[in-house]
Scaffold this motif. Sequence first.
Motif, PDB file in Angstrom:
ATOM      1  N   ARG A 168       0.817  -1.215   0.000  1.00 26.30           N
ATOM      2  CA  ARG A 168       0.000   0.000   0.000  1.00 26.30           C
ATOM      3  C   ARG A 168       0.853   1.268   0.000  1.00 26.30           C
ATOM      4  NH1 ARG A 168      -3.549   2.078   5.014  1.00 26.30           N
ATOM      5  NH2 ARG A 168      -1.568   3.135   5.326  1.00 26.30           N
ATOM      6  N   GLU A 253      -4.054  -3.102   0.087  1.00 28.58           N
ATOM      7  CA  GLU A 253      -4.136  -3.032   1.558  1.00 28.58           C
ATOM      8  C   GLU A 253      -3.837  -4.387   2.196  1.00 28.58           C
ATOM      9  OE1 GLU A 253      -6.525  -1.942  -0.466  1.00 28.58           O
ATOM     10  OE2 GLU A 253      -6.554   0.225  -0.075  1.00 28.58           O
ATOM     11  N   HIS A 285      -4.802  -6.657   6.701  1.00 23.56           N
ATOM     12  CA  HIS A 285      -5.580  -5.921   5.699  1.00 23.56           C
ATOM     13  C   HIS A 285      -5.891  -4.578   6.337  1.00 23.56           C
ATOM     14  CE1 HIS A 285      -8.611  -4.554   2.982  1.00 23.56           C
ATOM     15  NE2 HIS A 285      -8.466  -5.625   2.208  1.00 23.56           N
ATOM     16  N   SER A 286      -5.395  -3.506   5.719  1.00 20.24           N
ATOM     17  CA  SER A 286      -5.533  -2.195   6.345  1.00 20.24           C
ATOM     18  C   SER A 286      -6.689  -1.387   5.759  1.00 20.24           C
ATOM     19  CB  SER A 286      -4.216  -1.419   6.232  1.00 20.24           C
ATOM     20  OG  SER A 286      -3.800  -1.374   4.882  1.00 20.24           O
ATOM     21  N   GLY A 287      -7.622  -2.070   5.059  1.00 16.77           N
ATOM     22  CA  GLY A 287      -8.822  -1.381   4.556  1.00 16.77           C
ATOM     23  C   GLY A 287     -10.008  -1.643   5.466  1.00 16.77           C
ATOM     24  N   THR A 288     -11.216  -1.511   4.924  1.00 18.73           N
ATOM     25  CA  THR A 288     -12.424  -1.719   5.738  1.00 18.73           C
ATOM     26  C   THR A 288     -12.570  -3.200   6.085  1.00 18.73           C
ATOM     27  OG1 THR A 288     -13.793  -2.156   3.807  1.00 18.73           O
ATOM     28  CG2 THR A 288     -13.611   0.157   4.507  1.00 18.73           C
TER      29      THR A 288
END
Length: 471
Positions: A168, A253, A285-288
Amino acid sequence: MSTHDSTTGTTAPRSPEALERALAPLAAALGDRLLTPAAAGFAEAATVFVGGPPRIPAAIARVRSTAEVGTALVVARDAGLPLAVRAGGHHQARHALVDGGLVLDLRLLDGVEIDAAAGVGRAQGGVLAGAYTAAAGAQGLATGFGDTATVGVGGITLGGGIGYLSRRDGLTLDNLLGAQVVLADGQVVEAGPDENPDLYWALRGGGGNFGVVTRLDLRLREVGTVTGGMMMWEPTPAGLATILRAFAEGPEEFAGMINVMVAPPAPMIPAELHGTPVLMALLVHSGTSAAADEALAPLRALGPVLDGVRELPYAAMFEGAGGPPAGGVGDARTGFLGRGVWAPDEDWAAAAIEAVSGAAGPAAVNIRPMGGAIGRVDPAATAFAHRDPAFMVTVGGSAPAAEALPATQEWVASAASALGVAGRGYVNFMGAATEEDVRNAYPEATLARLREVKREYDPGNLFASNHNVRP
Ligand SMILES: Cc1cc2nc3c(=O)[nH]c(=O)nc-3n(C[C@H](O)[C@H](O)[C@H](O)COP(=O)(O)OP(=O)(O)OC[C@H]3O[C@@H](n4cnc5c(N)ncnc54)[C@H](O)[C@@H]3O)c2cc1C
């Protein structure tokens, strides 16, 4: 003057009187923070993460300021004393120790300043990744390092830095905005896009070849709650190929590492798997959370035997993550596979599982998805030039005792060759530091440019205990 071999870390001895005379200015400046072998604390300071044949420094300088770094460098240079620089002490090639020479121990330079308004984290040269991540995390911010809290920010950044946020945000070195560097003659300089840009280029991948970095300015990003943790599966070629494809084709992400390894007897691992080959992923996972569920669906469909992935603050990924126990003897080789969005097939996956199953001692094939932001950087923009590979693969083995090391080295070499990762590689994961390793770490044009910068900033090659770029 003593002679030093940077490949073996050995140095011919000099007389105790000559050594004391050489170190006198440093002893005057540091007092009891200059440790000689009889001093309390010497043994701890002379131990690094990876064990091996004895490398006993003549002295260890526990510096506390930029001025003290300068004094130590001038003393080492003037006395012709071989020098090693230590931050987290994690490099597999044990660069942080030099037999009969001076070790510059940076661990007391441990200040971190999180400037949220400027989006910059400022770390002194001896800060560890876990301490920085905790300080940044307290403000909902992060700079991506690897996966291990005890690795030094200096070492990981100067060589590369691949981890949970790299797809990312780029490698750690892509987020190095500037640095303060003490050169071999004790001079303190700044390196950045507008100040000594050649040095700034070389620091981003060229390791500790150019000076001692006493301050790293790192870009901060907002990273609050993430979906992350460990998953484990029984080892099947189809399963491994599916997992690798899920990372390669997943969003930026989504990142981490996958180990094909023999399961250690850890309490969180089902007892029946101890000592057997498994697939283990450490991921973020650094998203939603909805996007994370989608990316993780193919992994969960494989029926993991352990699923510790949950929502947690990003910094919690580094709590208690010390990696394997320190002091083990081992070897590692590293390389790259594929290009762009690509994943190894089932034949390759079968070979990886077979290699680990046939290892005599603890062994792992460590597979890290690259791509995303790593690949968007021009290979000439930094001294880390391996921008297009799809995966980084590292084959590592530990020996139960020093006598077993040759067998481990043989296994590592043969597994790396079977898996097609025996050539170019990532300097921070290389277990050896021969001239061939240096050529494998840097493409020809990169190495030529590194040597030009070396000639300008360290013509006497004081900084030689590393993957050495000769002037
Ligand atoms: C358990 C473990 C997990 C790891 N995980 C990852 C990972 O997830 N991702 C990844 O990319 N890498 C990882 N690494 C590799 C790691 O990035 C390298 O080993 C790195 O060199 C370690 O830095 P250090 O400061 O801890 O080591 P040291 O051995 O102290 O330093 C290595 C060399 O870096 C140079 N150096 C360090 N700090 C400075 C400074 N301030 N100024 C000038 N030179 C300096 C010196 O030449 C020094 O000898 C891991 C290593 C281990 C052992």
